[in-house]
Motif scaffolding. Sequence first.
Motif, PDB file in Angstrom:
ATOM      1  N   GLN A   1      -6.948   2.968  -5.090  1.00 56.77           N
ATOM      2  CA  GLN A   1      -7.076   4.115  -4.212  1.00 56.77           C
ATOM      3  C   GLN A   1      -8.117   5.061  -4.779  1.00 56.77           C
ATOM      4  OE1 GLN A   1      -3.462   6.222  -3.410  1.00 56.77           O
ATOM      5  NE2 GLN A   1      -2.557   4.567  -2.222  1.00 56.77           N
TER       6      GLN A   1
ATOM      7  N   ALA B   1     -13.582   6.785   2.633  1.00 57.39           N
ATOM      8  CA  ALA B   1     -13.882   8.123   3.128  1.00 57.39           C
ATOM      9  C   ALA B   1     -12.685   9.002   2.826  1.00 57.39           C
ATOM     10  CB  ALA B   1     -14.166   8.102   4.628  1.00 57.39           C
TER      11      ALA B   1
ATOM     12  N   LEU C   1      -7.616  -2.035   3.878  1.00 51.71           N
ATOM     13  CA  LEU C   1      -7.771  -1.213   5.065  1.00 51.71           C
ATOM     14  C   LEU C   1      -8.937  -1.744   5.887  1.00 51.71           C
ATOM     15  CD1 LEU C   1      -6.891   1.471   6.483  1.00 51.71           C
ATOM     16  CD2 LEU C   1      -8.728   2.571   5.201  1.00 51.71           C
TER      17      LEU C   1
ATOM     18  N   ALA D   1      -9.366  -4.028  -2.965  1.00 48.00           N
ATOM     19  CA  ALA D   1      -9.002  -3.060  -1.935  1.00 48.00           C
ATOM     20  C   ALA D   1      -7.503  -2.789  -1.867  1.00 48.00           C
ATOM     21  CB  ALA D   1      -9.529  -3.524  -0.586  1.00 48.00           C
ATOM     22  N   ALA D   2      -6.694  -3.832  -1.964  1.00 44.68           N
ATOM     23  CA  ALA D   2      -5.264  -3.627  -1.768  1.00 44.68           C
ATOM     24  C   ALA D   2      -4.601  -2.978  -2.960  1.00 44.68           C
ATOM     25  CB  ALA D   2      -4.586  -4.959  -1.456  1.00 44.68           C
ATOM     26  N   GLY D   3      -5.253  -2.940  -4.097  1.00 49.28           N
ATOM     27  CA  GLY D   3      -4.592  -2.419  -5.281  1.00 49.28           C
ATOM     28  C   GLY D   3      -5.215  -1.165  -5.834  1.00 49.28           C
TER      29      GLY D   3
ATOM     30  N   PHE E   1      -7.879   5.230   1.030  1.00 52.67           N
ATOM     31  CA  PHE E   1      -7.829   3.797   0.792  1.00 52.67           C
ATOM     32  C   PHE E   1      -9.234   3.218   0.841  1.00 52.67           C
ATOM     33  CE2 PHE E   1      -3.324   3.467   0.809  1.00 52.67           C
ATOM     34  CZ  PHE E   1      -2.876   4.446   1.670  1.00 52.67           C
ATOM     35  N   ILE E   2      -9.373   2.080   0.218  1.00 55.88           N
ATOM     36  CA  ILE E   2     -10.662   1.399   0.159  1.00 55.88           C
ATOM     37  C   ILE E   2     -10.614   0.224   1.119  1.00 55.88           C
ATOM     38  CG2 ILE E   2     -12.289   0.179  -1.333  1.00 55.88           C
ATOM     39  CD1 ILE E   2     -11.062   1.701  -3.686  1.00 55.88           C
ATOM     40  N   ARG E   3     -11.626   0.106   1.939  1.00 59.36           N
ATOM     41  CA  ARG E   3     -11.664  -0.977   2.907  1.00 59.36           C
ATOM     42  C   ARG E   3     -12.035  -2.290   2.237  1.00 59.36           C
ATOM     43  NH1 ARG E   3     -14.651   1.256   8.346  1.00 59.36           N
ATOM     44  NH2 ARG E   3     -13.742   3.339   8.381  1.00 59.36           N
ATOM     45  N   GLY E   4     -11.915  -3.341   2.996  1.00 56.62           N
ATOM     46  CA  GLY E   4     -12.234  -4.647   2.460  1.00 56.62           C
ATOM     47  C   GLY E   4     -13.697  -4.787   2.052  1.00 56.62           C
TER      48      GLY E   4
ATOM     49  N   GLN F   1       0.861  -1.176   0.000  1.00 55.13           N
ATOM     50  CA  GLN F   1       0.000   0.000   0.000  1.00 55.13           C
ATOM     51  C   GLN F   1       0.905   1.235   0.000  1.00 55.13           C
ATOM     52  OE1 GLN F   1      -3.085   0.265  -0.461  1.00 55.13           O
ATOM     53  NE2 GLN F   1      -4.258  -1.394   0.453  1.00 55.13           N
TER      54      GLN F   1
ATOM     55  N   ASP G   1     -10.990  12.633   3.315  1.00 50.47           N
ATOM     56  CA  ASP G   1     -11.018  13.826   4.155  1.00 50.47           C
ATOM     57  C   ASP G   1     -10.324  14.981   3.449  1.00 50.47           C
ATOM     58  OD1 ASP G   1     -10.429  11.683   6.955  1.00 50.47           O
ATOM     59  OD2 ASP G   1     -12.305  12.635   6.352  1.00 50.47           O
TER      60      ASP G   1
ATOM     61  N   ARG H   1     -15.711  15.629   4.658  1.00 53.52           N
ATOM     62  CA  ARG H   1     -15.416  14.228   4.389  1.00 53.52           C
ATOM     63  C   ARG H   1     -16.406  13.729   3.349  1.00 53.52           C
ATOM     64  NH1 ARG H   1     -14.655   9.822   9.084  1.00 53.52           N
ATOM     65  NH2 ARG H   1     -12.582  10.755   9.002  1.00 53.52           N
TER      66      ARG H   1
END
Lengths: 776, 188
Positions: free
Chosen positions: B49, B68, A117, B45-47, B60-63, A80, B70, B27
Amino acid sequence: MVCGSSLRRAALSAALLLGGAALGLFPDEAGKIDWYQAQIGAATKVVAHAHNGTTGIYAATELGVLAAVDADSGALRWRQLVDEDIGTLQVRGGQVLTQSGAGGSRVRVWDAVSGSLAWEHAQPESGQQAAGGAALFVSGSDDVVAAAGDSLVRLAPGGGAAVWELALNGTGTYRRLVQHGDAVFAIGERAGGGLRVVEAELASGTRKQQYDVADGAVLGAGHSVVLDAGPNGVYVVWRDEKDIVWKVHRLGLTRPMWDMYHAKIVQQELMPEDMLGSTLDELEPIPGGRPRFTLTYLKDGVRKTVAIEIVATGDQMDMRKLAAFRSGSAVVGGPAMAGVAGAAVAVRAAGGEWRVYGAGARKAKSSFAYAEATHGAVVWAGLYRTAAGATRALVRTSGGLLAALDADSGEPLWVRNEALAYASDMAFLDLPPPASAAEHAAQATDPAVVTSAAARFVLRWVATGRELAAWASSGFGLLAPLRADAARPTPAASGDHFGFHKLAVFGTRTGVVTALGTQGGAAAWARHLAVDGAPVAVERVFVVRRSQPLGDAPPVVVAVGRSARNATVVAALDALTGAPVAEDGLQPMPFSHVRAFALPAVGADGQQLLGLVTDDARPTLAVWPATAAAEQAFCAAAAPFFFELGDAAGSTQIRGYRVACDGGALSTALAWTFDVPGGEALAAAAVRYDGAQSTALLGRVLGDRSVRYKYINPHVGTLAAQRADGSGGVSVYLYDRVSGRLLHTAHHAAARVDAAHRFLATQTENRVIYQLWHDE
Amino acid sequence: MLARALLLVQCVLVLAAAVLAADKTYRLRGTVVPNDVLGDVASLAAGAQVVVNGGEQRAFIRGDGQFAVDGLGLGDALVEIQSTEYAFPKIHVRIAVGEEDGRAAVAARYVQLGAKWSEDAPVLAYPLQIAASAKYDFFTPRQGFSIVAMFSNPYMLMVGASLAAVFILPRLQANIDPETMKELQAKS
């Protein structure tokens, strides 16, 4: 009919050979012809963690990357790009905790398996905190306690409002949190020196007590350590420079208890001035064990490291020496490998051999021979244990190499070359085409060398037989695709007949020059450049002599960089092996260059000449190699020569210079200047520069019969300028770099150029294409 | 007099609110939702943004696909999801303070690069619900054996014509009347 059947077979064969045309890359070619290497940069914090039967190495790097590396193979599982300085890295129970941003304002928890995340919390930034902050997982809970912004907060999973928040009121820069029972200690550095300890109740966040430790002491990395030994207590050890002693303070007591300890272990031979130059490093204790740290000092020119353990009995405290190492340089693994079997000390012995010691061990666990010439000196080392129970050592070098070794045998297991994350320039090298058996035989029987006809006859058959034997041993060329490494072949010294396979030579800011094969991306060679032990920041890479089929002279690549003292360094390397061309292959120059480029001239040895501009205020052109013959060759082929300066961001004037040869001596004179108008300054400059190209090309343009000739000027430069406050838009200028004449101007009112929005431009034939950010 | 004073106070308060609102950041929330193109959001998610205005803010994007961002100020912004595997629509977001309630509201619309941001496009639901448009395919599929492709090749056409001349013409020649053949041979 025989003829007819033969014709039918020929026609069928021809038909089978005629397939569909390839329009792009096929999926089965991906990874061979097209390949991709994800880099993470030099690791600053590393944690090994076993979860679900596998062990992963979790790293936070200088480049703001959080990554997970497979501990068995070194392959990258995920990464990341946080793009912030990651101050805290902790892994527990399949979750990774990081803290980053100004004042440690961003606390994030990631899934250790997928890298996604899980949740994050953004604390309002405060000017009181320095970068980093501190955070930890609460023992027995999924909550996180963090010193973020100007507060101590407890966060529940989900990242919403804090469970509780305790204001720290700018009392220090808190970089360390320690949980001890039902309390949490926040340890921060005070502006005037010393430490401020804030103890708070873990459940409610109520401040229990607050006191100062080490008043006036200059603390920080190397001068103090915080040792968390669990039930054995939390200790702060620091060097008091006023009294020139080491002091220990145990946290958590109802009233601060000061212990003064003179480090008896080393005091007998340690003079006060030696104490002042000594440094501390933390050692991770064995679970349930006593707090440990190392003390490194210089005595009579020899660096020594002592591993020390704190033994507390009631109110009495004592220190016990675990092991002592004497070496030319010692590297300590401490916080770098937190949470594993035990930190390691890697010690450089005589002869370039490195030995890895487990903390507290007098005998080395293993040793490995490591050539610093390839990736620089070892910076830190640590131990970790895999899920299968094997103990391994992890080392990181100044050149960006991250390698895992078997801790018992010292055998390297895997290597990650992270120097490429700092690549500054690259050049393609054409590999010499493979020579046929006849060509080898012809070279071996050169009449100029072998005068006897009989000898030439014998040598010709010997050369041919040798080629046939090599071909037969390779399975007549059929076994090559079946080799295990066929998918990622090691770059050979010779290429293919079509010139597809090349070497990509990279120069990096860590001092490593490395070459990768374009087929599969396997590393061909690496060389670490250093002057007086400090790495050379390579800025440019040039191929000055190309590959020759069966040539005596090897291809040469030159790396131009800057030493730690800002002096220009030029290194000429064999492009196929990376070895220095001459004994003095690394040449520090008596000046600091401001510009380096290839000159359109070739020296007597067939090497392309390079030009180094030496002084920005009164620039002069220095020709490399610095020989009279090279200057004569330059004067004969390239004079007059033109270059410009002042195209850096923020500049308001660009200056063009003309280099001429006057009676064999080079003279540099100012030819033109361009002052950026309108109160603007340069935001970016783009040139398609190749000093070896000739001037104007005239040719007929196909497809456009109305234009017979087009003047393609390879010396067009593109500039982007804007006001210092970014308002007023961006002005784009096209200018001729030889005459300084302004060719074209364009203004984009709502555009801007900044760190997040770059200006990119390129020239192709008679077109200039540029990209910039437009707010509308 | 009193009315003027009250009016002055009201103007000062409105101005202060505007100044404070200008410094305040907001936000932006949203979710990447699964669809036929992207079935498992966790794999993204891991790849990927979320990027605002080309990189001014990132998130970042959650699982579970939630994100969100800011630090957004009042006004217009371009929200993109950067991924090397999937293409996502670009969204124009306008954050404005409502005149009636004084609360910030988000108006999001799909936008195309190069097209002017128009208020005629329909407003999207907020929090944002973004689905993948397509999966990137960087590779050319290998063409399988196709008899039509084989015979449409010009070289194959030439071969076919040659084969026809070799095999068919003699048979046609055999059916020609001998006297006609003699005349043809005499002419040639």
